[in-house]
Design an enzyme around this catalytic site. Structure first.
Site, PDB file in Angstrom:
ATOM      1  N   GLU A 102      40.784  40.252  44.687  1.00 31.93           N
ATOM      2  CA  GLU A 102      40.638  40.132  45.975  1.00 31.93           C
ATOM      3  C   GLU A 102      40.733  41.381  47.323  1.00 31.93           C
ATOM      4  O   GLU A 102      41.346  41.772  46.184  1.00 31.93           O
ATOM      5  CB  GLU A 102      40.855  38.842  46.396  1.00 31.93           C
ATOM      6  CG  GLU A 102      40.799  37.838  45.496  1.00 31.93           C
ATOM      7  CD  GLU A 102      38.656  36.834  45.710  1.00 31.93           C
ATOM      8  OE1 GLU A 102      37.493  37.766  46.199  1.00 31.93           O
ATOM      9  OE2 GLU A 102      38.675  35.741  45.612  1.00 31.93           O
ATOM     10  N   ASN A 105      31.590  40.308  46.942  1.00 31.81           N
ATOM     11  CA  ASN A 105      33.080  41.213  47.494  1.00 31.81           C
ATOM     12  C   ASN A 105      33.484  42.443  47.591  1.00 31.81           C
ATOM     13  O   ASN A 105      34.539  42.762  48.068  1.00 31.81           O
ATOM     14  CB  ASN A 105      33.873  40.308  48.183  1.00 31.81           C
ATOM     15  CG  ASN A 105      34.833  39.268  47.573  1.00 31.81           C
ATOM     16  OD1 ASN A 105      34.791  39.925  45.767  1.00 31.81           O
ATOM     17  ND2 ASN A 105      35.969  38.092  47.625  1.00 31.81           N
ATOM     18  N   HIS A 161      34.841  42.214  44.478  1.00 25.47           N
ATOM     19  CA  HIS A 161      36.316  42.317  43.426  1.00 25.47           C
ATOM     20  C   HIS A 161      36.303  42.373  41.729  1.00 25.47           C
ATOM     21  O   HIS A 161      35.085  41.888  41.304  1.00 25.47           O
ATOM     22  CB  HIS A 161      36.665  40.571  43.650  1.00 25.47           C
ATOM     23  CG  HIS A 161      35.899  39.107  43.208  1.00 25.47           C
ATOM     24  ND1 HIS A 161      35.909  38.366  43.654  1.00 25.47           N
ATOM     25  CD2 HIS A 161      35.440  39.421  41.934  1.00 25.47           C
ATOM     26  CE1 HIS A 161      34.899  37.658  43.031  1.00 25.47           C
ATOM     27  NE2 HIS A 161      35.331  38.103  41.822  1.00 25.47           N
ATOM     28  N   ASP A 167      41.596  36.965  33.210  1.00 25.43           N
ATOM     29  CA  ASP A 167      41.665  36.062  34.175  1.00 25.43           C
ATOM     30  C   ASP A 167      40.517  34.768  33.905  1.00 25.43           C
ATOM     31  O   ASP A 167      40.314  34.577  32.410  1.00 25.43           O
ATOM     32  CB  ASP A 167      41.131  36.234  35.901  1.00 25.43           C
ATOM     33  CG  ASP A 167      39.550  36.491  35.130  1.00 25.43           C
ATOM     34  OD1 ASP A 167      38.486  36.512  34.645  1.00 25.43           O
ATOM     35  OD2 ASP A 167      39.014  37.284  36.016  1.00 25.43           O
TER      36      ASP A 167
END
Ligand code: GLP
Length: 233
Positions: free
Chosen positions: A138, A131, A133, A67
């Protein structure tokens, strides 16, 4: 999914290093999927040390990063390009033409998808967001398939604020490899260390849901989850 708990961060890094070292020696033309973040830093240092000792040759290795932040140029000090150059690429003999990282300045999602298709990933390194991810995928209503632009959640922006002087400087969007593409890797190593990751590790092993993107890894045939005691449940 093979779940292994190690005493500390260094041991997690060393286990991941041994797997990569042996894989690179067995297959010098290997394609590695690489991650950014603080978690893989110990692994990258061990790879650099090993290269400096003359134990590893990266001249035919290909790397594909997960990414990049939208709007950051390759030279921006907080870009993932810069991170990878600083921590790995400038210190080993990898050929620049064999390095792939999404360009934060243009939407090249289709081009990146083609790159992943033409360079099947042998081993994918993954960190884990607090979280759940993976890369910048996400929590969502669906698992993403291919490289796409994503809006970062408040929790991710906050977690990454430690790398920026001001929270408002953190990009709010990013380009990320899709979950479908990550799942095409032949082998996946998921690394998670520190107490802040304990909930995400637990959720990774819980019900498979796009609200916990990492939980999809339960469906992959060859995943090793390497965690330290603090991140284990
Ligand atoms: C970012 C990256 C992820 C990484 C995550 C965790 O969101 N896009 O690829 O796994 O941070 O980072 P850290 O290892 O610093 O906890």
């Amino acid at each position: 999914m093979k779940f292994s708990v190690f005493d500390n961060y260094d041991e997690v890094s060393f286990e991941a290093f041994k797997i990569l070292r042996d894989a690179i020696r067995t297959n010098p033309t290997i394609t590695l999927g690489l991650a950014t973040g603080s978690t893989p830093l110990g692994l990258y240092k061990l790879l650099v040390d090993s290269y400096e000792k003359g134990e590893l040759d990266f001249s035919k290795v290909t790397t594909i990063n997960l990414d990049e932040y939208e709007g950051l140029s390759e030279n921006h000090p907080q870009s993932y390009h810069h991170f990878m150059n600083e921590n790995l690429f400038s210190k080993i003999n990898i050929h620049p033409k064999n390095i792939f990282i999404p360009n934060g300045l243009t939407d090249e999602c289709e081009r990146y998808h083609k790159i992943i298709n033409t360079h099947p990933i042998d081993i994918q390194i993954l960190g884990l967001g607090e979280n759940g991810h993976i890369a910048f995928n996400e929590p969502d209503d669906n698992f993403s398939r291919v490289t796409h632009r994503v809006q970062l959640t408040k929790s991710t922006i906050h977690a990454n604020s430690r790398f920026f002087t001001k929270e408002e400087d953190i990009p709010k969007f990013a380009y990320t490899m899709g979950i479908g593409e990550i799942m095409t890797a032949k082998q996946i190593l998921l690394l998670a260390t520190g107490a802040k990751k304990a909930n995400a590790v637990k959720a990774t092993l819980g019900p498979v849901t796009p609200q916990v993107p990492s939980s999809i890894l339960q469906f992959h045939p060859n995943v090793k989850v390497l965690v330290d005691k603090e991140a284990s449940i």
